[in-house]
Every structure is written in C-alpha cells, then in structure tokens.
Enzyme design. Structure first.
Site, PDB file in Angstrom:
ATOM      1  N   GLU A   1       0.793  -1.272  -0.042  1.00  0.00           N
ATOM      2  CA  GLU A   1      -0.102  -0.004  -0.003  1.00  0.00           C
ATOM      3  C   GLU A   1       0.866   1.214  -0.089  1.00  0.00           C
ATOM      4  O   GLU A   1       1.709   1.537   0.946  1.00  0.00           O
ATOM      5  CB  GLU A   1      -0.868  -0.249   1.438  1.00  0.00           C
ATOM      6  CG  GLU A   1      -1.547  -1.322   1.403  1.00  0.00           C
ATOM      7  CD  GLU A   1      -2.646  -1.265   2.671  1.00  0.00           C
ATOM      8  OE1 GLU A   1      -2.949  -0.049   3.154  1.00  0.00           O
ATOM      9  OE2 GLU A   1      -3.021  -2.200   3.134  1.00  0.00           O
TER      10      GLU A   1
ATOM     11  N   ILE B   1       0.725   8.317  -1.178  1.00  0.00           N
ATOM     12  CA  ILE B   1       1.458   9.406  -1.917  1.00  0.00           C
ATOM     13  C   ILE B   1       1.399  10.737  -0.925  1.00  0.00           C
ATOM     14  O   ILE B   1       0.245  11.069  -0.444  1.00  0.00           O
ATOM     15  CB  ILE B   1       0.974   9.562  -3.281  1.00  0.00           C
ATOM     16  CG1 ILE B   1       0.742   8.107  -3.963  1.00  0.00           C
ATOM     17  CG2 ILE B   1       1.498  10.629  -4.039  1.00  0.00           C
ATOM     18  CD1 ILE B   1       0.167   8.142  -5.209  1.00  0.00           C
TER      19      ILE B   1
HETATM   20  P1  ADP Z   1      -8.764   1.401   0.269  1.00  0.00           P
HETATM   21  O1  ADP Z   1      -9.179   0.279   1.472  1.00  0.00           O
HETATM   22  O2  ADP Z   1      -9.660   0.944  -0.845  1.00  0.00           O
HETATM   23  O3  ADP Z   1      -7.256   1.134  -0.275  1.00  0.00           O
HETATM   24  P2  ADP Z   1      -8.068   3.861   1.421  1.00  0.00           P
HETATM   25  O4  ADP Z   1      -8.865   4.447   2.658  1.00  0.00           O
HETATM   26  O5  ADP Z   1      -6.742   3.356   1.370  1.00  0.00           O
HETATM   27  O6  ADP Z   1      -9.106   2.784   0.644  1.00  0.00           O
HETATM   28  O7  ADP Z   1      -7.940   4.989   0.173  1.00  0.00           O
HETATM   29  C1  ADP Z   1      -7.219   4.479  -0.938  1.00  0.00           C
HETATM   30  C2  ADP Z   1      -7.704   5.550  -2.074  1.00  0.00           C
HETATM   31  O8  ADP Z   1      -7.661   6.927  -2.028  1.00  0.00           O
HETATM   32  C3  ADP Z   1      -6.581   5.197  -3.210  1.00  0.00           C
HETATM   33  O9  ADP Z   1      -6.788   3.925  -3.997  1.00  0.00           O
HETATM   34  C4  ADP Z   1      -6.680   6.510  -4.213  1.00  0.00           C
HETATM   35  O10 ADP Z   1      -7.839   6.067  -5.160  1.00  0.00           O
HETATM   36  C5  ADP Z   1      -7.272   7.428  -3.130  1.00  0.00           C
HETATM   37  N1  ADP Z   1      -6.274   8.431  -2.784  1.00  0.00           N
HETATM   38  C6  ADP Z   1      -6.408   9.624  -2.756  1.00  0.00           C
HETATM   39  N2  ADP Z   1      -5.321  10.411  -2.208  1.00  0.00           N
HETATM   40  C7  ADP Z   1      -4.488   9.415  -2.142  1.00  0.00           C
HETATM   41  C8  ADP Z   1      -2.919   9.526  -1.734  1.00  0.00           C
HETATM   42  N3  ADP Z   1      -2.402  10.976  -1.538  1.00  0.00           N
HETATM   43  N4  ADP Z   1      -2.025   8.619  -1.499  1.00  0.00           N
HETATM   44  C9  ADP Z   1      -2.863   7.020  -1.864  1.00  0.00           C
HETATM   45  N5  ADP Z   1      -4.054   7.041  -2.352  1.00  0.00           N
HETATM   46  C10 ADP Z   1      -4.888   8.281  -2.214  1.00  0.00           C
HETATM   47 MG    MG Z   2      -5.756   1.275   0.930  1.00  0.00          MG
END
Ligand code: ADP
Ligand code: MG
Length: 157
Positions: free
Chosen positions: A81, A84
């Site tokens: 995971e 960013i």
């Molecule tokens: P999931 O369990 O689906 O991974 P998260 O709560 O970890 O959910 O959110 C991840 C999603 O958020 C990523 O797949 C991406 O689409 C979005 N996202 C938005 N900003 C960021 C960032 N700065 N870094 C990573 N993912 C981000």
């Molecule tokens: Mg995630």
C-alpha cells in the site's frame, strides 16, 4: 535483508483495499492487486519504506509504502500500500501507479491506540520527506521509469 532488493521499481493498477479506513485517518493508501504483490521478491521484509510514486503520467511525488500481512487472506499473503505525499482532487482507482521503493524506515508494529498509530505514520512521512531530499534519492525522481511513452496511459493527474 530489507535493503537487498532496493531500489525496487514496480508498476500496477490501483485496486480497492479491504477497508481499513485509512482515508478516514487522513492517510489513504493506494493498494496494488494481488498479482502485483505476488510479483514482489518473496523475501522482501514487511514494514515501512519510502520512495517516489506517480499516478498515470502525472507528476512524481514522495511516498511512504507499507508492505504488510494481508488480513483479507488470513495473513498468509502480503499487501503493498502506497501513501502518496500529495493531495489529490479525486480518487484514482483503476489507474496505473508507478513506484520506486528506495529505503526502509522500520518494521511493522502494533500500536496501543489510534493516536499512537497516526503519530508513528506522521513520523514516517517526515522521515521519508527528509530522506528523499538527499541528492542520491532525488535523482531517482527523474528516472526514465516515470516517463511513460506518449499515449500509453490515458488519464492525467
Ligand atoms: P482502500 O481500502 O480502498 O485502499 P483507502 O482508504 O486506503 O481505501 O484509500 C485509498 C484510495 O484513496 C486510493 O486507491 C486512491 O484512489 C485514493 N487516494 C487519494 N489520495 C491519495 C494519496 N495521497 N495516496 C494514496 N491514495 C490516495
Ligand atoms: Mg488502502
């Protein structure tokens, strides 16, 4: 052992995670698919890493990455995971995430409280920012790996 495979270049689709609520903590993590995770060296250490990341053919940003045991697969498979260090206007599920993993910060840990977890992640982010400003790490930001051939990826970020 953690450093043996570094720098490690990797590219793959961003998939739905298992709803740990990372976004609610203010630290969303873009998850790679199981196939991408399977392609990682099997002996790569779990823990927290830093490096560079880019969505589609967008800008290259600093990132912190966690390689951990995937609860969805009863902790027999890993999950990878990427958080960013940049504020995106929209989610980017289904897009291609390119990363280079450069250095190791620390092993996985269990925390007594949510506050302790969040503050550890904030420290990881600060450590990543400092490390990535070093000239030897900055130069990987300009690596050809991040300059995809024109037209190969449709979306811009
Ligand atoms: P999931 O369990 O689906 O991974 P998260 O709560 O970890 O959910 O959110 C991840 C999603 O958020 C990523 O797949 C991406 O689409 C979005 N996202 C938005 N900003 C960021 C960032 N700065 N870094 C990573 N993912 C981000
Ligand atoms: Mg995630």
């Amino acid at each position: 052992a953690a450093m043996r495979h570094l720098p490690y270049f990797c590219r793959g689709e961003v998939v739905k995670g298992f709803g740990r609520g990372s976004k609610e903590l203010g630290i969303p993590t873009a998850n790679f698919s199981e196939q991408v995770v399977e392609s990682f060296p099997s002996d790569i250490s779990t823990g927290i890493y830093y490096g560079w990341a880019c969505v589609g053919n967008g800008d290259v940003h600093k990132m912190v990455l966690s390689i951990g045991w995937n609860p969805f697969y009863k902790n027999i498979k890993k999950s990878v995971e990427t958080h960013i260090i940049h504020t995106f206007k929209e989610d980017f599920y289904g897009e291609i995430l390119s990363i280079v993993i450069i250095g190791y910060i620390r092993p996985e840990k269990n925390f007594d409280s949510l506050e302790a977890l969040i503050s550890a992640i904030q420290e990881d982010i600060e450590e990543a920012k400092r490390q990535l400003d070093l000239p030897e790490h900055l130069k990987l930001k300009e690596d050809n790996f991040f300059h995809l051939p024109e037209g190969k990826i449709a979306n811009n970020h």
